[in-house]
Design a protein around this motif. Sequence first.
Motif, PDB file in Angstrom:
ATOM      1  N   LEU A 125       0.912  -5.263  -0.823  1.00 32.05           N
ATOM      2  CA  LEU A 125       1.400  -4.088  -1.551  1.00 32.05           C
ATOM      3  C   LEU A 125       1.765  -2.966  -0.588  1.00 32.05           C
ATOM      4  O   LEU A 125       2.781  -2.277  -0.767  1.00 32.05           O
ATOM      5  N   ASP A 126       0.936  -2.760   0.423  1.00 30.15           N
ATOM      6  CA  ASP A 126       1.189  -1.695   1.391  1.00 30.15           C
ATOM      7  C   ASP A 126       2.496  -1.946   2.147  1.00 30.15           C
ATOM      8  O   ASP A 126       3.319  -1.032   2.289  1.00 30.15           O
ATOM      9  N   ARG A 127       2.707  -3.168   2.609  1.00 26.93           N
ATOM     10  CA  ARG A 127       3.957  -3.499   3.317  1.00 26.93           C
ATOM     11  C   ARG A 127       5.177  -3.295   2.422  1.00 26.93           C
ATOM     12  O   ARG A 127       6.247  -2.921   2.899  1.00 26.93           O
ATOM     13  N   ALA A 128       5.013  -3.537   1.132  1.00 26.47           N
ATOM     14  CA  ALA A 128       6.127  -3.377   0.179  1.00 26.47           C
ATOM     15  C   ALA A 128       6.300  -1.924  -0.257  1.00 26.47           C
ATOM     16  O   ALA A 128       7.193  -1.621  -1.050  1.00 26.47           O
ATOM     17  N   GLY A 129       5.439  -1.016   0.224  1.00 24.67           N
ATOM     18  CA  GLY A 129       5.547   0.388  -0.139  1.00 24.67           C
ATOM     19  C   GLY A 129       4.980   0.720  -1.511  1.00 24.67           C
ATOM     20  O   GLY A 129       5.207   1.813  -2.033  1.00 24.67           O
ATOM     21  N   ARG A 130       4.218  -0.200  -2.096  1.00 25.70           N
ATOM     22  CA  ARG A 130       3.701  -0.007  -3.449  1.00 25.70           C
ATOM     23  C   ARG A 130       2.422   0.823  -3.492  1.00 25.70           C
ATOM     24  O   ARG A 130       1.907   1.108  -4.567  1.00 25.70           O
ATOM     25  N   LEU A 131       1.919   1.227  -2.304  1.00 24.11           N
ATOM     26  CA  LEU A 131       0.753   2.108  -2.242  1.00 24.11           C
ATOM     27  C   LEU A 131       1.126   3.466  -1.655  1.00 24.11           C
ATOM     28  O   LEU A 131       0.262   4.297  -1.404  1.00 24.11           O
ATOM     29  N   ASP A 132       2.414   3.682  -1.448  1.00 20.74           N
ATOM     30  CA  ASP A 132       2.884   4.932  -0.837  1.00 20.74           C
ATOM     31  C   ASP A 132       2.673   6.122  -1.749  1.00 20.74           C
ATOM     32  O   ASP A 132       2.646   5.994  -2.982  1.00 20.74           O
ATOM     33  N   GLY A 133       2.553   7.278  -1.132  1.00 22.68           N
ATOM     34  CA  GLY A 133       2.478   8.534  -1.871  1.00 22.68           C
ATOM     35  C   GLY A 133       1.071   8.886  -2.295  1.00 22.68           C
ATOM     36  O   GLY A 133       0.109   8.189  -2.016  1.00 22.68           O
ATOM     37  N   GLY A 134       1.010  10.021  -2.976  1.00 23.04           N
ATOM     38  CA  GLY A 134      -0.267  10.518  -3.459  1.00 23.04           C
ATOM     39  C   GLY A 134      -0.481  10.134  -4.908  1.00 23.04           C
ATOM     40  O   GLY A 134       0.111   9.183  -5.415  1.00 23.04           O
ATOM     41  N   TRP A 135      -1.303  10.914  -5.539  1.00 23.45           N
ATOM     42  CA  TRP A 135      -1.610  10.668  -6.947  1.00 23.45           C
ATOM     43  C   TRP A 135      -0.494  11.268  -7.797  1.00 23.45           C
ATOM     44  O   TRP A 135      -0.425  12.469  -8.003  1.00 23.45           O
ATOM     45  N   ARG A 136       0.386  10.431  -8.251  1.00 26.97           N
ATOM     46  CA  ARG A 136       1.569  10.836  -9.015  1.00 26.97           C
ATOM     47  C   ARG A 136       1.207  11.654 -10.245  1.00 26.97           C
ATOM     48  O   ARG A 136       1.903  12.587 -10.621  1.00 26.97           O
ATOM     49  N   LEU A 137       0.096  11.329 -10.865  1.00 30.13           N
ATOM     50  CA  LEU A 137      -0.295  11.988 -12.112  1.00 30.13           C
ATOM     51  C   LEU A 137      -1.374  13.045 -11.900  1.00 30.13           C
ATOM     52  O   LEU A 137      -1.933  13.560 -12.851  1.00 30.13           O
ATOM     53  N   GLY A 138      -1.643  13.381 -10.647  1.00 30.34           N
ATOM     54  CA  GLY A 138      -2.669  14.375 -10.350  1.00 30.34           C
ATOM     55  C   GLY A 138      -2.205  15.789 -10.680  1.00 30.34           C
ATOM     56  O   GLY A 138      -1.120  16.007 -11.230  1.00 30.34           O
ATOM     57  N   ARG A 139      -3.050  16.749 -10.326  1.00 30.18           N
ATOM     58  CA  ARG A 139      -2.682  18.149 -10.551  1.00 30.18           C
ATOM     59  C   ARG A 139      -1.326  18.427  -9.925  1.00 30.18           C
ATOM     60  O   ARG A 139      -1.039  17.970  -8.824  1.00 30.18           O
TER      61      ARG A 139
END
Length: 153
Positions: free
Chosen positions: A90-104
């Motif tokens: 998942l990490d290699r595919a970029g599927r863990l990128d970014g922060g918490w999309r639904l966070g504050r």
Amino acid sequence: MSPRTLYSRIALAEVVSWALLLTGMFLKYVTRTTELGVTVFGMVHGVVFIAFCLSTVLLWVNQRWTVREGLLGLASAIPPFLTVWWERRLDRAGRLDGGWRLGRDGEAPANPAERLVAALLARPVVAVAVGFVAVAALTSVALVVGPPVGKQG
């Protein structure tokens, strides 16, 4: 803690718990020296397995994984040692990128699952407490139901 860090740590913990359980099974069934390893590490593995599955569902919603990715993430906890491979894929595919999309200050939730995740991310202390309660409750259910494959003796 970012989604990547959470998933990486829980995937590694799941692998370690598998190794401990398999060691306990070796001691119980091959050397016939003690059942303590299965008793202790079976419980540890069960708790970490449930935590991994809950984390997978949390990230499935937050990272907008496909149904296939979410189901494969859940399935990766079943065979020994597959969770770290899955997390790295998942990490290699970029599927863990970014922060918490639904966070504050994040995106507005669009469905009930996203509203639940957003509510948890808005209150991290409550989220951790809910996580502990969920793991404890599901572990209790698993203890009542019994071992995954019949009665072990």
